[in-house]
Design a protein around this motif. Structure first.
Motif, short mmCIF file in Angstrom:
data_model
loop_
_atom_site.label_atom_id
_atom_site.label_comp_id
_atom_site.label_asym_id
_atom_site.label_seq_id
_atom_site.Cartn_x
_atom_site.Cartn_y
_atom_site.Cartn_z
N VAL A 149 16.28 -55.85 -11.25
CA VAL A 149 15.12 -55.14 -11.80
C VAL A 149 15.59 -53.76 -12.27
CG1 VAL A 149 12.81 -54.25 -11.36
CG2 VAL A 149 13.55 -56.40 -10.30
N ALA A 150 15.53 -53.56 -13.60
CA ALA A 150 15.94 -52.27 -14.17
C ALA A 150 14.81 -51.25 -14.00
CB ALA A 150 16.29 -52.43 -15.65
N ALA A 151 15.20 -50.01 -13.78
CA ALA A 151 14.21 -48.95 -13.58
C ALA A 151 13.31 -48.81 -14.80
CB ALA A 151 14.90 -47.63 -13.29
N LYS A 152 12.05 -48.54 -14.55
CA LYS A 152 11.08 -48.41 -15.63
C LYS A 152 11.31 -47.11 -16.39
CE LYS A 152 6.09 -48.64 -16.46
NZ LYS A 152 4.75 -48.75 -15.82
N GLU A 153 11.33 -47.22 -17.72
CA GLU A 153 11.51 -46.04 -18.55
C GLU A 153 10.20 -45.27 -18.69
OE1 GLU A 153 12.98 -47.24 -22.30
OE2 GLU A 153 14.92 -47.93 -21.53
N MET A 154 10.33 -43.96 -18.94
CA MET A 154 9.14 -43.17 -19.20
C MET A 154 8.61 -43.52 -20.58
SD MET A 154 8.69 -39.05 -19.44
CE MET A 154 9.57 -38.99 -20.99
N HIS A 155 7.36 -43.88 -20.66
CA HIS A 155 6.75 -44.26 -21.93
C HIS A 155 5.77 -43.19 -22.39
CE1 HIS A 155 7.58 -48.88 -21.71
NE2 HIS A 155 8.67 -48.14 -21.68
N LYS A 156 5.79 -42.90 -23.67
CA LYS A 156 4.86 -41.96 -24.27
C LYS A 156 4.37 -42.52 -25.58
CE LYS A 156 4.44 -37.20 -25.94
NZ LYS A 156 5.16 -35.92 -26.19
N ALA A 157 3.07 -42.64 -25.71
CA ALA A 157 2.50 -43.22 -26.93
C ALA A 157 2.84 -42.34 -28.14
CB ALA A 157 0.98 -43.35 -26.80
N PRO A 158 3.01 -42.96 -29.33
CA PRO A 158 3.33 -42.17 -30.52
C PRO A 158 2.19 -41.20 -30.87
CG PRO A 158 3.70 -44.51 -30.88
CD PRO A 158 2.96 -44.39 -29.60
N SER A 159 2.55 -40.07 -31.46
CA SER A 159 1.57 -39.12 -31.97
C SER A 159 2.18 -38.40 -33.16
CB SER A 159 1.16 -38.11 -30.88
OG SER A 159 2.27 -37.32 -30.48
N PHE A 160 1.31 -37.96 -34.10
CA PHE A 160 1.77 -37.28 -35.31
C PHE A 160 1.79 -35.77 -35.08
CE2 PHE A 160 0.65 -41.32 -37.28
CZ PHE A 160 1.74 -41.51 -38.13
N VAL A 161 2.95 -35.17 -35.23
CA VAL A 161 3.06 -33.71 -35.21
C VAL A 161 2.58 -33.16 -36.55
CG1 VAL A 161 4.64 -31.77 -34.94
CG2 VAL A 161 5.00 -33.87 -33.61
N GLU A 162 2.93 -33.84 -37.63
CA GLU A 162 2.45 -33.51 -38.97
C GLU A 162 1.98 -34.80 -39.62
OE1 GLU A 162 5.49 -31.53 -41.15
OE2 GLU A 162 6.01 -30.18 -39.49
N LYS A 163 0.76 -34.80 -40.13
CA LYS A 163 0.20 -36.00 -40.73
C LYS A 163 0.46 -36.03 -42.23
CE LYS A 163 -3.52 -36.70 -37.38
NZ LYS A 163 -4.97 -36.97 -37.20
N LYS A 200 4.54 -47.40 -33.80
CA LYS A 200 4.19 -48.27 -32.67
C LYS A 200 5.34 -48.35 -31.68
CE LYS A 200 2.98 -53.08 -31.57
NZ LYS A 200 2.79 -54.43 -32.12
N ASN A 201 5.01 -48.23 -30.38
CA ASN A 201 5.96 -48.54 -29.31
C ASN A 201 5.21 -49.23 -28.17
OD1 ASN A 201 4.65 -46.54 -27.87
ND2 ASN A 201 6.34 -45.05 -28.00
N ASP A 202 5.87 -49.42 -27.03
CA ASP A 202 5.25 -50.15 -25.92
C ASP A 202 4.03 -49.44 -25.36
OD1 ASP A 202 7.14 -52.12 -26.15
OD2 ASP A 202 8.48 -51.24 -24.65
N ALA A 203 3.93 -48.12 -25.59
CA ALA A 203 2.83 -47.36 -25.02
C ALA A 203 1.62 -47.27 -25.93
CB ALA A 203 3.30 -45.95 -24.67
N GLY A 204 1.75 -47.63 -27.21
CA GLY A 204 0.59 -47.56 -28.09
C GLY A 204 0.97 -47.54 -29.55
N ILE A 205 -0.02 -47.31 -30.40
CA ILE A 205 0.16 -47.28 -31.84
C ILE A 205 -0.75 -46.19 -32.43
CG2 ILE A 205 -1.58 -49.09 -32.20
CD1 ILE A 205 0.07 -50.04 -34.60
#
Length: 449
Positions: A295-309, A381-386
């Motif tokens: 069992v590999a350690a769980k990575e820190m996940h952070k949903a994507p966000s736009f710094v500049e749109k 998109k990543n594992d934490a959101g879109i």
């Protein structure tokens, strides 16, 4: 065995003196007919072996893959099915031919037998007779034995079934009543003879499919699939580090219609790491396999966000334009571009998509055409959101100035006629038409005149 010289007592050393002939020995090497179930299993094993990679043969034979002509291997004398009692010697033999001389491989229940095995002795005669011998059969030897011959022209295989019968614990073996094996099944169900006949139809479990070691990230789903055969149908038990696994909300045991058994773990935690054992058992015996789950350690996940749109943009037709933004996320997100309902999957000569490791994204269109106008959307998109950003691109048609004569510059004046001239009226032409004729319909009238 075919083509072998029979040794007489005078040809042997005292320790190799030939065993005395007895009805018991001939009974133990008795042939029998396999059931339809066993025959289907044998066919499946042969089909899989003839199409799977195998370890190098122990034969000192080298093949030239480009050799012309030749003949595919064939087995002239097939392996025979036999019933034996534990402790008795058993020999499987058959005759293999082919051009070039085929390499020969032996398998037990689909697993290759090494020529260096201490339990089995493998031999091959000059006439092509191949043999597999064990000096004393044990209950673990019960199973299907397959010989496969291969050369550059193809592969062929055949299988013999060995049924090993146990000796009665009271000292009387089942072979002590030879006649019982030939008696009719019309006897009472309570009779020992009927029990012996039923026992002959049992087949110990054999794994046709088993998983290898697994590495799964914490929090994900883990699935272990296996397929087992046996008669009667085996029961399966899953263990982790020797402890039986009980079904719960995170651990489920499933069986599909095609006979595949699965252990499903969701979500995987650090407590699920360890050595897993799957044990299949029925009346004829049991079989098992092991695997390790890391069992590999769980990575820190952070949903994507736009710094500049994305920003609404306007460009003149024929000029280049750049649509750009900046995004963050852990792990780094996948990027998707689209215009209206049309997705961009790859770069073209005119439209290209770019990104760097700092989250900068851009789409370059050069030159911009009228049909490029519309709503553009970039999604991350990543594992934490879109997340998505949308902006409008307008492409303006350039105004082409007509090729007219350069207007004359008139000196500013407070004269009424000068003012009219500045508004575009030619006063001289109005009063002296013969000096500068106008085309028909070209006269401009004004209420001021």
């Amino acid at each position: 065995m075919l083509g072998r010289k029979l040794l007489t007592g005078s040809d042997m050393s005292p320790s190799e003196s030939a065993p005395k002939s007895s009805p018991l020995l001939s009974l133990c090497l008795q042939e029998y007919k396999v059931s339809s179930f066993e025959q289907r299993l044998i066919s499946e094993i042969e089909f899989r072996l003839e199409r799977s990679p195998v370890e190098e043969s122990d034969d000192d034979i080298q093949h030239d893959e480009d050799c012309p002509g030749g003949e595919a291997p064939s087995i002239d004398q097939k392996l025979k099915h036999c019933k034996v009692f534990e402790g008795m010697p058993v020999t499987f033999s058959c005759k293999v031919t082919g051009d070039p001389k085929p390499k020969v491989y032996w398998f037990k229940d689909g697993k290759q037998i090494s020529k260096r095995s201490e339990h089995y002795r493998i031999s091959r005669d000059a006439d092509g007779t191949c043999s597999l011998h064990t000096a004393a059969a044990s209950l673990d030897d019960d199973g299907n034995y397959t010989i496969m011959a291969g050369n550059p022209k193809g592969r062929v295989s055949c299988t013999g079934r060995m049924m090993v019968q146990a000796v009665n614990q009271r000292g009387r073996s089942q072979r002590s009543t030879p006649g019982s094996m030939r008696r009719s099944r019309s006897r009472s169900r309570d009779s020992g003879d009927e029990h012996d006949n039923i026992q002959e139809r049992h087949f110990r479990p054999h794994f046709l499919q088993a998983p290898g070691d697994l590495i799964v990230q914490e929090g994900r789903l883990c699935r272990m699939d296996c397929k087992v055969s046996g008669l009667p149908t085996p029961d399966l038990v899953w263990q982790l580090n020797g402890q039986t696994i009980r079904p719960d909300s995170a651990h489920k045991m499933l069986v599909r219609e095609n006979g595949v058994h699965s252990l499903v773990i969701e979500p995987v935690t650090s407590r699920d790491a360890g050595i897993y054992t799957c044990i299949a058992s029925n009346r004829a015996g049991q079989n098992s396999f092991n695997l390790e789950l890391i069992v590999a350690a769980k990575e820190m996940h952070k949903a994507p966000s736009f710094v500049e749109k994305l920003q609404n943009t306007s460009v003149a037709e024929g000029h280049p334009v750049r649509l750009e933004c900046r995004v963050t996320g852990v792990p780094y997100p996948q990027i998707f571009w689209k215009r209206e309902n049309e997705s961009f999957t790859h770069n073209t000569e005119r439209i290209s998509m770019h990104q760097d490791n700092c989250g900068y994204l851009c789409m370059i269109i050069q030159p911009a055409l009228k049909e490029d106008a519309g709503w553009y959307t970039v999604s991350a998109k990543n594992d934490a959101g879109i997340v998505s950003s949308t902006a409008r691109l307008d492409v303006n048609t350039q105004w082409q100035q007509p090729n007219l004569p350069k207007p004359k510059k008139v000196r500013p004046s407070t004269s009424r006629y000068a003012a009219l001239t500045e508004r575009g009226l030619d006063v001289k032409a109005a009063f002296f038409p013969e000096s500068s004729p106008l085309p028909p319909g070209g006269l401009i009238e004004s209420d001021d005149l």
